[in-house]
Design a protein around this motif. Structure first.
Motif, PDB file in Angstrom:
ATOM      1  N   LEU A  22      -5.984  -8.151 -26.992  1.00 20.94           N
ATOM      2  CA  LEU A  22      -6.415  -8.655 -25.692  1.00 20.94           C
ATOM      3  C   LEU A  22      -5.637  -7.990 -24.556  1.00 20.94           C
ATOM      4  N   ALA A  23      -4.343  -7.821 -24.731  1.00 21.95           N
ATOM      5  CA  ALA A  23      -3.534  -7.165 -23.698  1.00 21.95           C
ATOM      6  C   ALA A  23      -4.040  -5.740 -23.435  1.00 21.95           C
ATOM      7  N   HIS A  24      -4.333  -5.014 -24.501  1.00 24.25           N
ATOM      8  CA  HIS A  24      -4.848  -3.653 -24.341  1.00 24.25           C
ATOM      9  C   HIS A  24      -6.259  -3.666 -23.768  1.00 24.25           C
ATOM     10  N   GLY A  25      -7.051  -4.650 -24.184  1.00 29.04           N
ATOM     11  CA  GLY A  25      -8.402  -4.774 -23.652  1.00 29.04           C
ATOM     12  C   GLY A  25      -8.409  -5.087 -22.167  1.00 29.04           C
ATOM     13  N   LEU A  26      -7.489  -5.942 -21.728  1.00 26.69           N
ATOM     14  CA  LEU A  26      -7.418  -6.266 -20.303  1.00 26.69           C
ATOM     15  C   LEU A  26      -6.978  -5.067 -19.469  1.00 26.69           C
ATOM     16  N   GLN A  27      -6.139  -4.207 -20.044  1.00 27.83           N
ATOM     17  CA  GLN A  27      -5.789  -2.967 -19.351  1.00 27.83           C
ATOM     18  C   GLN A  27      -7.039  -2.105 -19.154  1.00 27.83           C
ATOM     19  N   LYS A  28      -7.853  -2.033 -20.189  1.00 26.85           N
ATOM     20  CA  LYS A  28      -9.091  -1.256 -20.083  1.00 26.85           C
ATOM     21  C   LYS A  28     -10.065  -1.933 -19.125  1.00 26.85           C
ATOM     22  N   TRP A  29     -10.130  -3.251 -19.159  1.00 30.30           N
ATOM     23  CA  TRP A  29     -10.993  -4.009 -18.256  1.00 30.30           C
ATOM     24  C   TRP A  29     -10.613  -3.703 -16.802  1.00 30.30           C
ATOM     25  N   ASP A  30      -9.300  -3.710 -16.531  1.00 31.64           N
ATOM     26  CA  ASP A  30      -8.813  -3.416 -15.177  1.00 31.64           C
ATOM     27  C   ASP A  30      -9.150  -1.981 -14.757  1.00 31.64           C
ATOM     28  N   ALA A  31      -9.106  -1.054 -15.697  1.00 37.42           N
ATOM     29  CA  ALA A  31      -9.433   0.340 -15.386  1.00 37.42           C
ATOM     30  C   ALA A  31     -10.924   0.504 -15.111  1.00 37.42           C
ATOM     31  N   LEU A  33     -15.158   0.492 -16.472  1.00 38.27           N
ATOM     32  CA  LEU A  33     -15.924   1.344 -17.373  1.00 38.27           C
ATOM     33  C   LEU A  33     -15.783   2.813 -17.001  1.00 38.27           C
ATOM     34  N   ASP A  34     -15.815   3.123 -15.715  1.00 38.78           N
ATOM     35  CA  ASP A  34     -15.676   4.530 -15.300  1.00 38.78           C
ATOM     36  C   ASP A  34     -14.306   5.090 -15.659  1.00 38.78           C
ATOM     37  N   GLY A  35     -13.264   4.293 -15.466  1.00 39.92           N
ATOM     38  CA  GLY A  35     -11.916   4.753 -15.789  1.00 39.92           C
ATOM     39  C   GLY A  35     -11.728   5.006 -17.274  1.00 39.92           C
ATOM     40  N   GLY A  41     -13.585  10.696 -22.293  1.00 44.50           N
ATOM     41  CA  GLY A  41     -14.073  12.072 -22.139  1.00 44.50           C
ATOM     42  C   GLY A  41     -12.940  13.073 -22.084  1.00 44.50           C
ATOM     43  N   GLY A  42     -11.842  12.676 -21.450  1.00 46.78           N
ATOM     44  CA  GLY A  42     -10.692  13.567 -21.311  1.00 46.78           C
ATOM     45  C   GLY A  42     -10.019  13.911 -22.623  1.00 46.78           C
ATOM     46  N   ILE A  43     -10.098  13.016 -23.601  1.00 46.15           N
ATOM     47  CA  ILE A  43      -9.484  13.313 -24.899  1.00 46.15           C
ATOM     48  C   ILE A  43     -10.509  13.802 -25.919  1.00 46.15           C
ATOM     49  N   GLY A  44     -11.767  13.953 -25.466  1.00 48.89           N
ATOM     50  CA  GLY A  44     -12.778  14.557 -26.322  1.00 48.89           C
ATOM     51  C   GLY A  44     -13.526  13.600 -27.227  1.00 48.89           C
ATOM     52  N   LEU A  47     -19.609  10.595 -26.993  1.00 44.32           N
ATOM     53  CA  LEU A  47     -20.259   9.457 -26.338  1.00 44.32           C
ATOM     54  C   LEU A  47     -19.236   8.603 -25.585  1.00 44.32           C
ATOM     55  N   PRO A  48     -18.553   9.196 -24.602  1.00 44.86           N
ATOM     56  CA  PRO A  48     -17.440   8.503 -23.965  1.00 44.86           C
ATOM     57  C   PRO A  48     -17.825   7.175 -23.294  1.00 44.86           C
ATOM     58  N   THR A  49     -18.990   7.077 -22.696  1.00 42.97           N
ATOM     59  CA  THR A  49     -19.380   5.820 -22.051  1.00 42.97           C
ATOM     60  C   THR A  49     -19.599   4.729 -23.090  1.00 42.97           C
ATOM     61  N   LEU A  50     -20.301   5.053 -24.164  1.00 39.96           N
ATOM     62  CA  LEU A  50     -20.530   4.082 -25.233  1.00 39.96           C
ATOM     63  C   LEU A  50     -19.209   3.697 -25.902  1.00 39.96           C
ATOM     64  N   SER A  51     -18.348   4.675 -26.117  1.00 38.57           N
ATOM     65  CA  SER A  51     -17.032   4.405 -26.708  1.00 38.57           C
ATOM     66  C   SER A  51     -16.201   3.503 -25.802  1.00 38.57           C
ATOM     67  N   ALA A  52     -16.229   3.769 -24.505  1.00 37.81           N
ATOM     68  CA  ALA A  52     -15.473   2.954 -23.549  1.00 37.81           C
ATOM     69  C   ALA A  52     -15.994   1.519 -23.538  1.00 37.81           C
TER      70      ALA A  52
END
Length: 142
Positions: A22-31, A33-35, A41-44, A47-52
């Motif tokens: 959850l802590a890691h998910g909230l970091q991603k939530w704060d960043a 979908l675009d972030g 995409g930057g790490i290759g 399907l970066p949008t679907l993966s995000a």
């Protein structure tokens, strides 16, 4: 008494693993979908949008479900997939230990998988499904 202790330890493990996700998910939530898409995409990652989107949902909504003990086998497998991806796309080059190593990622994935298939009696899965199965088994052996 052993069964009760076992169930409490499984609950503690589920909550601990779920809180980390959850802590890691909230970091991603704060960043946003675009972030996260940009990071993927930057790490290759393909399907970066679907993966995000997968990461944000599984690490937030999935973590809450895991803490509560809902759909544990499914969430355990999805968290393991998440961690395998993290190992291969982010942490593998750093090795097992040290800065950026994959030891935590490996343990989280394995723990989520194990707890997903043995969440204990203090879980929604047990409350909703496990009790019915136990009663059915008792009736068959009687």
């Amino acid at each position: 008494m052993y069964d009760r202790v076992k169930d409490v330890t499984l609950l503690i493990g589920r909550v601990a693993v779920g809180v980390v996700f959850l802590a890691h998910g909230l970091q991603k939530w704060d960043a946003g979908l675009d972030g996260v898409t940009g990071m993927m995409g930057g790490i290759g990652v393909p399907l970066p949008t679907l993966s995000a989107l997968f990461l944000i949902v599984i690490e937030t909504v999935g973590a809450v479900g895991f803490i509560l003990g809902a759909a544990l086998p499914v969430l355990g497998v999805l968290f393991a997939v998440d961690m395998v991806g993290a190992i291969f796309w982010v942490h593998l080059d750093a090795g097992l230990t040290g800065q950026g190593g994959y030891e935590l990622v490996l343990v989280l994935g394995a723990a989520a998988l194990a707890l997903g298939f043995n969440g204990g009696r203090f879980s929604l899965d047990h409350l909703l499904v496990g009790r019915r199965r136990a009663r059915k088994a008792e009736l068959q052996t009687a």
